[in-house]
Design an enzyme around this catalytic site. Structure first.
Site, PDB file in Angstrom:
ATOM      1  N   LEU A 201      17.611 -11.153 100.120  1.00  0.00           N
ATOM      2  CA  LEU A 201      16.562 -10.197  99.725  1.00  0.00           C
ATOM      3  C   LEU A 201      15.208 -10.891  99.738  1.00  0.00           C
ATOM      4  O   LEU A 201      15.041 -11.913  99.070  1.00  0.00           O
ATOM      5  CB  LEU A 201      16.826  -9.686  98.293  1.00  0.00           C
ATOM      6  CG  LEU A 201      18.053  -8.778  98.094  1.00  0.00           C
ATOM      7  CD1 LEU A 201      18.318  -8.572  96.619  1.00  0.00           C
ATOM      8  CD2 LEU A 201      17.814  -7.427  98.782  1.00  0.00           C
ATOM      9  N   HIS A 202      14.261 -10.364 100.477  1.00  0.00           N
ATOM     10  CA  HIS A 202      12.914 -10.946 100.404  1.00  0.00           C
ATOM     11  C   HIS A 202      11.793  -9.982 100.799  1.00  0.00           C
ATOM     12  O   HIS A 202      10.626 -10.341 100.760  1.00  0.00           O
ATOM     13  CB  HIS A 202      12.809 -12.210 101.263  1.00  0.00           C
ATOM     14  CG  HIS A 202      12.821 -11.934 102.747  1.00  0.00           C
ATOM     15  ND1 HIS A 202      13.965 -11.629 103.431  1.00  0.00           N
ATOM     16  CD2 HIS A 202      11.823 -11.905 103.664  1.00  0.00           C
ATOM     17  CE1 HIS A 202      13.673 -11.445 104.710  1.00  0.00           C
ATOM     18  NE2 HIS A 202      12.372 -11.602 104.876  1.00  0.00           N
ATOM     19  N   ARG A 203      12.127  -8.739 101.189  1.00  0.00           N
ATOM     20  CA  ARG A 203      11.061  -7.818 101.610  1.00  0.00           C
ATOM     21  C   ARG A 203      10.179  -7.459 100.427  1.00  0.00           C
ATOM     22  O   ARG A 203      10.659  -7.266  99.304  1.00  0.00           O
ATOM     23  CB  ARG A 203      11.642  -6.523 102.192  1.00  0.00           C
ATOM     24  CG  ARG A 203      12.340  -6.671 103.529  1.00  0.00           C
ATOM     25  CD  ARG A 203      11.504  -6.175 104.701  1.00  0.00           C
ATOM     26  NE  ARG A 203      10.850  -7.258 105.400  1.00  0.00           N
ATOM     27  CZ  ARG A 203      11.460  -8.156 106.187  1.00  0.00           C
ATOM     28  NH1 ARG A 203      12.753  -8.106 106.395  1.00  0.00           N
ATOM     29  NH2 ARG A 203      10.764  -9.100 106.777  1.00  0.00           N
ATOM     30  N   GLN A 204       8.904  -7.323 100.709  1.00  0.00           N
ATOM     31  CA  GLN A 204       7.903  -6.990  99.685  1.00  0.00           C
ATOM     32  C   GLN A 204       8.351  -5.797  98.835  1.00  0.00           C
ATOM     33  O   GLN A 204       8.273  -5.832  97.611  1.00  0.00           O
ATOM     34  CB  GLN A 204       6.579  -6.691 100.399  1.00  0.00           C
ATOM     35  CG  GLN A 204       5.453  -6.264  99.504  1.00  0.00           C
ATOM     36  CD  GLN A 204       4.167  -6.086 100.305  1.00  0.00           C
ATOM     37  OE1 GLN A 204       3.610  -7.042 100.818  1.00  0.00           O
ATOM     38  NE2 GLN A 204       3.695  -4.858 100.420  1.00  0.00           N
TER      39      GLN A 204
ATOM     40  N   ASP B  75      17.963  -7.123 103.210  1.00  0.00           N
ATOM     41  CA  ASP B  75      16.791  -6.362 103.630  1.00  0.00           C
ATOM     42  C   ASP B  75      16.125  -7.073 104.812  1.00  0.00           C
ATOM     43  O   ASP B  75      14.990  -6.761 105.170  1.00  0.00           O
ATOM     44  CB  ASP B  75      15.815  -6.141 102.463  1.00  0.00           C
ATOM     45  CG  ASP B  75      15.316  -7.442 101.840  1.00  0.00           C
ATOM     46  OD1 ASP B  75      15.581  -8.530 102.400  1.00  0.00           O
ATOM     47  OD2 ASP B  75      14.641  -7.362 100.797  1.00  0.00           O
TER      48      ASP B  75
END
Ligand code: UDP
Length: 361
Positions: free
Chosen positions: A204-207, A279
Site C-alpha cells: 500500500l502506498h498510493r496517496q 494499490d
C-alpha cells in the site's frame, strides 16, 4: 545534438521497466546515458534494483529527493534542464507516471529534446491521482509513445496523438519478470519469513490510501480481518509507514510488516502467495502474468486489461476480507494473457527507436 539515448529514471517502478529497454538498445550498439533523478534514494527502493536487474550505474544522480508534488517535480525540472543542456541527447526516454517522468519531459521539450515515453496511454480517468496528471501530460510532449495494451493505443489516438508516434510494443515490466522468473524461489521466501500455510502479500502506498488517517484506519481494519484467516505480510513502502502505523498496523495479530524488498525477494514472495492485496500499478500486471489472484484497493485502475485478461479485481476495504477468501477458493486465473506480454517489449522498443533515429539522420 549528440547521438546518445538518455534514459531518465527516478523511482522503483521506473527501474523495472527500463532494464529490458536499456539492455535491448545496448545489444543494438547504441550509446546510452542513464540519469537517476534521485526521486527514490533509499537503498531498498533504488540501489538493490540496479544490482538485481543488471542496470548500468547511473552516469549522474540529480539528488532531487522527496518533497511535495510541486517541489519534487521542480527539482527534477531544474536538474534535467542542466543535464540536457550539458549532454544533449538524440532522444530522451522517460518511463511510467512518476514526477521524474513529467519533470524530465517538461525540461526536455523546452530545450528541443526529442522524447520517448515507455508505458504511454494508460488512463485511470481519475484526476485526483497525481500519476494520472503525469501520464496524460507526458504523452502530449513525446514524439514516440510506447503502449503496453490495446486500450492505451485507443486513449492516445482519442487524445489526438499522431498515429505514427504510437507503437504497441507489449510490456517491458513483463520482460523483466519473465527474464527473472527462474530466480523467483517461493520456497526460500516462505522459509525466510517463516510462513507455513497460505499467506497474502499486501502493498500500500498510493496517496488516496495512505494520506488520510480515516482511510488508513479503514484499510488496517480490513487487513486485520484478512489476517484472522490467513497470514498477511506487508513489505511497507516508506510513503505509507506513518499513517498505517498510526492506524495500528504494527502489532496487528497475523500481520507481519517488513521493509520494502528487493525485486527478486518480492516476486518470490508474490509467486507463492494465495492472493495479493495492493494499490500498486505494476503489481496488478505482475500478478496477471504469475496468475496469482490480485485484489486492488482502488475505485479504478489505469490497467483494466489486468481485469479482463487476468485475475485482478477492484475492491473496497469492506469487501476485501470476503474477496480474499473467494479469490483463494477460486484459485489461479487460467484464461488468456494480454497480447504481446511475451518478454519481447524491450527488443520491439529498441527496433522502433533505431528506425526512428535512422530516419531523422
Ligand atoms: N516491488 C519490489 N519490492 C517491494 C514492492 C514492490 O521489488 O517490496 C516491485 C514490484 O515489481 C513492483 C515495482 O516494484 O511492480 C513497482 O512497484 P510500486 O508499487 O512501487 O509502483 P507502482 O507500480 O505502483 O507505480
Amino acid at each position: 545534438m549528440g547521438a546518445t539515448i538518455t534514459h531518465v529514471l527516478g523511482a522503483r517502478p521506473n527501474f523495472v521497466k527500463a532494464a529490458p529497454v536499456i539492455g535491448a538498445l545496448a545489444a543494438l550498439g547504441h550509446e546510452q546515458r542513464v540519469v537517476h533523478t534521485g526521486q527514490h534514494y533509499d537503498e531498498r527502493l533504488s540501489d538493490v534494483f540496479f544490482a538485481q536487474l543488471g542496470l548500468p550505474v547511473p552516469d549522474v544522480n540529480l539528488g532531487a529527493g522527496s518533497g511535495t508534488q510541486a517541489r519534487q517535480t521542480a527539482e527534477v525540472m531544474v536538474g534535467m534542464e542542466q543535464e540536457f543542456t550539458e549532454n544533449s541527447p538524440s532522444v530522451a526516454v522517460v518511463y511510467g507516471d512518476v514526477n521524474s517522468t513529467i519533470g524530465a519531459a517538461l525540461a526536455g521539450i523546452k530545450l528541443g529534446v526529442k522524447l520517448a515515453h515507455v508505458e504511454a496511454g494508460l488512463r485511470s480517468f481519475d484526476d485526483t491521482m497525481p500519476e494520472e496528471i503525469n501520464r496524460r501530460l507526458t504523452d502530449q510532449l513525446c514524439d514516440l509513445l510506447f503502449a503496453t495494451s490495446p486500450e492505451a493505443v485507443g486513449h492516445l489516438a482519442r487524445e489526438g496523438r499522431p498515429a505514427g508516434s504510437i507503437h504497441f510494443v507489449g510490456n517491458p515490466m513483463i520482460d523483466t519478470l519473465l527474464a527473472s522468473l527462474p530466480k523467483f524461489d517461493a520456497g526460500s521466501a516462505r522459509r525466510s519469513f517463516g510462513l507455513d500455510g497460505r499467506y497474502v502479500v499486501a502493498t500500500l502506498h498510493r496517496q488516496a490510501n495512505v494520506d488520510s488517517p480515516a482511510r488508513a484506519a479503514e484499510l488496517v481494519a480490513a487487513l486485520r480481518q484478512v489476517a484472522a484467516e490467513l497470514d498477511v505480510i506487508i513489505p511497507l513502502h516508506p510513503r505509507g509507514r506513518a499513517a498505517l502505523a498510526a492506524a495500528g498496523l504494527f502489532g496487528a495479530p497475523g500481520v507481519r510488516v517488513v521493509d520494502p524488498l528487493g525485486y527478486i525477494e518480492f516476486m518470490s514472495l508474490v509467486r507463492g502467495a494465495a492472493a495479493i492485496v495492493t494499490d500498486s500499478g505494476g503489481v496488478q500486471e505482475e500478478t496477471t502474468l504469475l496468475r496469482v489472484p490480485c485484489l486492488t484497493l482502488r475505485p479504478n485502475t489505469e490497467r483494466p486489461i489486468t481485469i479482463t485478461s487476468g485475475s485482478n479485481r477492484l475492491v473496497t476495504a469492506s469487501e476485501l476480507p470476503a474477496a480474499v477468501l473467494k479469490a483463494c477458493d477460486d484459485g489461479p486465473y487460467a484464461g488468456e494473457l494480454p497480447p504481446l506480454w511475451d518478454g519481447q517489449a524491450g527488443p520491439r522498443i529498441a527496433r522502433v527507436m533505431t528506425a526512428w533515429l535512422k530516419a531523422r539522420r
